[in-house]
Motif scaffolding. Sequence first.
Motif, PDB file in Angstrom:
ATOM      1  N   THR A 118     -17.812  -1.649 -10.912  1.00  0.00           N
ATOM      2  CA  THR A 118     -18.439  -0.451 -10.399  1.00  0.00           C
ATOM      3  C   THR A 118     -18.339   0.610 -11.483  1.00  0.00           C
ATOM      4  O   THR A 118     -17.482   0.565 -12.348  1.00  0.00           O
ATOM      5  CB  THR A 118     -17.747   0.036  -9.112  1.00  0.00           C
ATOM      6  OG1 THR A 118     -16.380   0.297  -9.410  1.00  0.00           O
ATOM      7  CG2 THR A 118     -17.864  -0.974  -7.994  1.00  0.00           C
ATOM      8  N   PHE A 142     -11.900   3.376  -8.487  1.00  0.00           N
ATOM      9  CA  PHE A 142     -11.632   3.634  -7.080  1.00  0.00           C
ATOM     10  C   PHE A 142     -10.715   4.839  -6.954  1.00  0.00           C
ATOM     11  O   PHE A 142      -9.991   5.190  -7.893  1.00  0.00           O
ATOM     12  CB  PHE A 142     -10.948   2.427  -6.422  1.00  0.00           C
ATOM     13  CG  PHE A 142     -11.805   1.193  -6.346  1.00  0.00           C
ATOM     14  CD1 PHE A 142     -13.189   1.245  -6.400  1.00  0.00           C
ATOM     15  CD2 PHE A 142     -11.210  -0.043  -6.203  1.00  0.00           C
ATOM     16  CE1 PHE A 142     -13.965   0.098  -6.309  1.00  0.00           C
ATOM     17  CE2 PHE A 142     -11.974  -1.199  -6.108  1.00  0.00           C
ATOM     18  CZ  PHE A 142     -13.351  -1.126  -6.158  1.00  0.00           C
ATOM     19  N   TYR A 166     -12.827  -2.391 -11.733  1.00  0.00           N
ATOM     20  CA  TYR A 166     -13.012  -2.171 -10.304  1.00  0.00           C
ATOM     21  C   TYR A 166     -14.310  -2.849  -9.900  1.00  0.00           C
ATOM     22  O   TYR A 166     -15.300  -2.763 -10.619  1.00  0.00           O
ATOM     23  CB  TYR A 166     -13.133  -0.676 -10.003  1.00  0.00           C
ATOM     24  CG  TYR A 166     -11.974   0.116 -10.532  1.00  0.00           C
ATOM     25  CD1 TYR A 166     -12.012   0.663 -11.812  1.00  0.00           C
ATOM     26  CD2 TYR A 166     -10.836   0.298  -9.773  1.00  0.00           C
ATOM     27  CE1 TYR A 166     -10.938   1.378 -12.312  1.00  0.00           C
ATOM     28  CE2 TYR A 166      -9.770   1.018 -10.264  1.00  0.00           C
ATOM     29  CZ  TYR A 166      -9.827   1.557 -11.535  1.00  0.00           C
ATOM     30  OH  TYR A 166      -8.760   2.247 -12.021  1.00  0.00           O
ATOM     31  N   ASN A 182     -16.785  -3.483  -6.331  1.00  0.00           N
ATOM     32  CA  ASN A 182     -17.151  -3.527  -4.919  1.00  0.00           C
ATOM     33  C   ASN A 182     -18.022  -4.757  -4.765  1.00  0.00           C
ATOM     34  O   ASN A 182     -19.208  -4.728  -5.065  1.00  0.00           O
ATOM     35  CB  ASN A 182     -17.948  -2.283  -4.522  1.00  0.00           C
ATOM     36  CG  ASN A 182     -17.067  -1.134  -4.145  1.00  0.00           C
ATOM     37  OD1 ASN A 182     -16.022  -1.315  -3.546  1.00  0.00           O
ATOM     38  ND2 ASN A 182     -17.482   0.059  -4.521  1.00  0.00           N
ATOM     39  N   THR A 232     -13.389  -5.595  -1.775  1.00  0.00           N
ATOM     40  CA  THR A 232     -13.127  -4.833  -2.999  1.00  0.00           C
ATOM     41  C   THR A 232     -12.115  -5.584  -3.853  1.00  0.00           C
ATOM     42  O   THR A 232     -11.286  -6.332  -3.351  1.00  0.00           O
ATOM     43  CB  THR A 232     -12.567  -3.433  -2.697  1.00  0.00           C
ATOM     44  OG1 THR A 232     -11.334  -3.566  -1.998  1.00  0.00           O
ATOM     45  CG2 THR A 232     -13.548  -2.612  -1.891  1.00  0.00           C
ATOM     46  N   VAL A 279      -9.639  -5.136  -7.577  1.00  0.00           N
ATOM     47  CA  VAL A 279      -9.115  -4.421  -8.740  1.00  0.00           C
ATOM     48  C   VAL A 279      -8.485  -5.476  -9.639  1.00  0.00           C
ATOM     49  O   VAL A 279      -7.679  -6.288  -9.180  1.00  0.00           O
ATOM     50  CB  VAL A 279      -8.048  -3.373  -8.344  1.00  0.00           C
ATOM     51  CG1 VAL A 279      -7.437  -2.735  -9.574  1.00  0.00           C
ATOM     52  CG2 VAL A 279      -8.633  -2.323  -7.437  1.00  0.00           C
ATOM     53  N   ARG A 294      -7.382  -8.153  -4.145  1.00  0.00           N
ATOM     54  CA  ARG A 294      -8.659  -8.172  -3.435  1.00  0.00           C
ATOM     55  C   ARG A 294      -8.399  -7.933  -1.952  1.00  0.00           C
ATOM     56  O   ARG A 294      -7.506  -8.554  -1.365  1.00  0.00           O
ATOM     57  CB  ARG A 294      -9.321  -9.522  -3.652  1.00  0.00           C
ATOM     58  CG  ARG A 294     -10.747  -9.587  -3.231  1.00  0.00           C
ATOM     59  CD  ARG A 294     -11.374 -10.844  -3.776  1.00  0.00           C
ATOM     60  NE  ARG A 294     -12.805 -10.787  -3.561  1.00  0.00           N
ATOM     61  CZ  ARG A 294     -13.660 -11.605  -4.139  1.00  0.00           C
ATOM     62  NH1 ARG A 294     -13.237 -12.552  -4.947  1.00  0.00           N
ATOM     63  NH2 ARG A 294     -14.940 -11.494  -3.900  1.00  0.00           N
ATOM     64  N   PRO A 353     -11.085   0.357  -1.024  1.00  0.00           N
ATOM     65  CA  PRO A 353     -10.797   0.540  -2.460  1.00  0.00           C
ATOM     66  C   PRO A 353      -9.456   1.198  -2.769  1.00  0.00           C
ATOM     67  O   PRO A 353      -8.690   0.671  -3.583  1.00  0.00           O
ATOM     68  CB  PRO A 353     -11.985   1.376  -2.955  1.00  0.00           C
ATOM     69  CG  PRO A 353     -13.083   1.078  -1.990  1.00  0.00           C
ATOM     70  CD  PRO A 353     -12.398   0.901  -0.668  1.00  0.00           C
ATOM     71  N   SER A 409      -6.651  -1.204  -2.258  1.00  0.00           N
ATOM     72  CA  SER A 409      -6.610  -2.186  -3.350  1.00  0.00           C
ATOM     73  C   SER A 409      -5.819  -1.640  -4.530  1.00  0.00           C
ATOM     74  O   SER A 409      -4.998  -2.339  -5.126  1.00  0.00           O
ATOM     75  CB  SER A 409      -8.029  -2.532  -3.825  1.00  0.00           C
ATOM     76  OG  SER A 409      -8.827  -3.038  -2.815  1.00  0.00           O
TER      77      SER A 409
END
Length: 192
Positions: free
Chosen positions: A120, A124, A137, A139, A145, A147, A159, A175, A178
């Motif tokens: 993304t 986040f 990051y 989505n 989500t 990381v 996740r 997010p 995460s």
Amino acid sequence: MMILPSRAALVAAMSAMASVLLLTGCASNDEPAPAVPASVIHTVPTDLCDRIDYTIANPAFREAMPIPPKDLDRGPDFRCAQGFFGGDGYAGGFVTARVQTFGSRDEARTGFERSAPASTAQPFEGGSDIVADAVRYQNVSEEDTKVEVLDANVIVEVRLTAPNPVSDEQAPQLPPASVKIAIQTLELIRSS
């Protein structure tokens, strides 16, 4: 009467200026400085899955299932999973933490770069609190989500996934949860 500095004082002053210029030049490099010294190699505690505090994900999922987290893969890589009940208008789901260890920082960086999914554009919420060599990051969907963190010789992936659609209230909670689980997982690894 003018007092001139001694030769030693001039050399010391010029040396200090050169150090500042050198450090400034290093700071402008596009490559981020490592979060931990280059000599550090992490080892992952064998009880990592049991030590992660999954309740950190409670803003995204209401309540963890009473069964212990699953350790789906044990050393040198780990994959931990914890299920969550749905309720109060929130879908149930899963928190998965995956840790890959490598023999060196370079091997880990190569692995991180090879696994690069689309990220993304924005970190986040709370993502700036992750201090590591690199962070991604993603989505995957409104219900999913991820990381990914590169730190020394490890890659940590956290996740949060809901198998069913989530509400407009729940979606923005995934997010930052995460991120919080990723930070805690890194702290557990670094302290071992």
